[in-house]
Design an enzyme around this catalytic site. Structure first.
Site, PDB file in Angstrom:
ATOM      1  N   ASP A  16       0.826  -1.198   0.000  1.00 20.35           N
ATOM      2  CA  ASP A  16       0.000   0.000   0.000  1.00 20.35           C
ATOM      3  C   ASP A  16       0.870   1.262   0.000  1.00 20.35           C
ATOM      4  O   ASP A  16       1.920   1.297   0.646  1.00 20.35           O
ATOM      5  CB  ASP A  16      -0.898  -0.009   1.244  1.00 20.35           C
ATOM      6  CG  ASP A  16      -2.026   0.991   1.163  1.00 20.35           C
ATOM      7  OD1 ASP A  16      -2.326   1.459   0.052  1.00 20.35           O
ATOM      8  OD2 ASP A  16      -2.606   1.300   2.209  1.00 20.35           O
ATOM      9  N   ASN A  64     -10.375  -3.136  -7.003  1.00 16.90           N
ATOM     10  CA  ASN A  64      -9.535  -2.214  -7.775  1.00 16.90           C
ATOM     11  C   ASN A  64     -10.073  -1.915  -9.169  1.00 16.90           C
ATOM     12  O   ASN A  64      -9.666  -0.938  -9.804  1.00 16.90           O
ATOM     13  CB  ASN A  64      -8.100  -2.750  -7.889  1.00 16.90           C
ATOM     14  CG  ASN A  64      -7.306  -2.618  -6.612  1.00 16.90           C
ATOM     15  OD1 ASN A  64      -6.343  -3.341  -6.396  1.00 16.90           O
ATOM     16  ND2 ASN A  64      -7.706  -1.702  -5.739  1.00 16.90           N
TER      17      ASN A  64
END
Length: 233
Positions: A16, A64
């Site tokens: 991340d 996503n």
């Protein structure tokens, strides 16, 4: 590894911070993702040197797809480019690549690259790199139940469900690392990570590498895994 004798068999990474890394530098998000790939290369190499047998990475989640269309297209191109360029190096270093996730909805050209990468590295045995792509923990469990039902099988216990997971033969992650300071699991390895140890770092993923991985392993080595047992006094 020096200073860390208790090396986990399976380390999982929630990579991340690519977007924030790019934003801090006034760069497009896609350049942050490219820097993230460089961090992945460093980390795969370091994991092999440290004796980690399985490294799994949360590369692209089922959620996503909701990102901006241009960003998603750029990520697909990065996957294709990285595979073509780096798979020969992975073969040289004995790294087997396996993908974990749902195939439906993935563009055909990406599926071809996935299949090619797995075939090219199938005989490698030094380390396994599991790329979680189009992956979501909840969806995996739903797909496992649906697969069992389609085969007329009853799920009466954990092992009955486990054999229908995407990659039932890989060991559960001993250690899950999340970068960028976020403190959540984000639908990653929900079934397999039930008893995993977690390590959180403020380091943004593109800045991650050998030193950060070593810190995580040293933290893991100091822990006693209880698996729900009550501590005795």
């Amino acid at each position: 590894m020096e200073g860390c004798v208790n090396v986990p068999k399976h380390v999982a990474l929630i990579m991340d911070g690519n977007g924030r890394w790019a934003r801090k530098r006034g760069l497009p998000r896609l350049l942050g993702h490219r820097a993230g790939i460089a961090a992945l290369e460093r980390t795969v190499r370091a994991a092999g040197e440290m004796g980690i047998g399985c490294l799994s990475v949360y590369a692209f989640s089922t959620e996503n797809w909701n990102r901006p269309r241009l960003e998603v297209a750029g990520l697909m191109e990065l996957l294709r480019h990285y595979a073509r360029k780096k798979v020969p190096d992975l073969v040289k270093n004995g790294v087997r690549v396996r993908f974990c996730g749902a195939r439906r909805g993935v563009p055909d050209e990406v599926l071809r690259i996935i299949d090619w990468s797995e075939t090219e590295t199938a005989r490698c045995g030094r380390m396994t790199l599991v790329v979680c792509f189009n992956y979501g923990g909840r969806q995996e469990i739903l797909d496992a139940i649906a697969d069992a039902q389609s085969k007329g099988e009853t799920i009466a216990g954990e092992e009955d469900l486990r054999k229908h997971l995407y990659l039932p033969d890989i060991p559960d992650p001993d250690l899950i690392i999340r970068t960028s300071g976020e403190l959540r699991v984000s639908n990653f390895w929900l079934w397999q990570g039930s008893y995993s140890e977690y390590y959180f770092t403020d380091t943004l993923w593109p800045d991650f590498g050998t030193a950060e991985l070593k810190k995580a392993l040293q933290s893991y080595a100091r822990r006693e895994r209880r698996y729900g047992r009550v501590e005795e006094f």
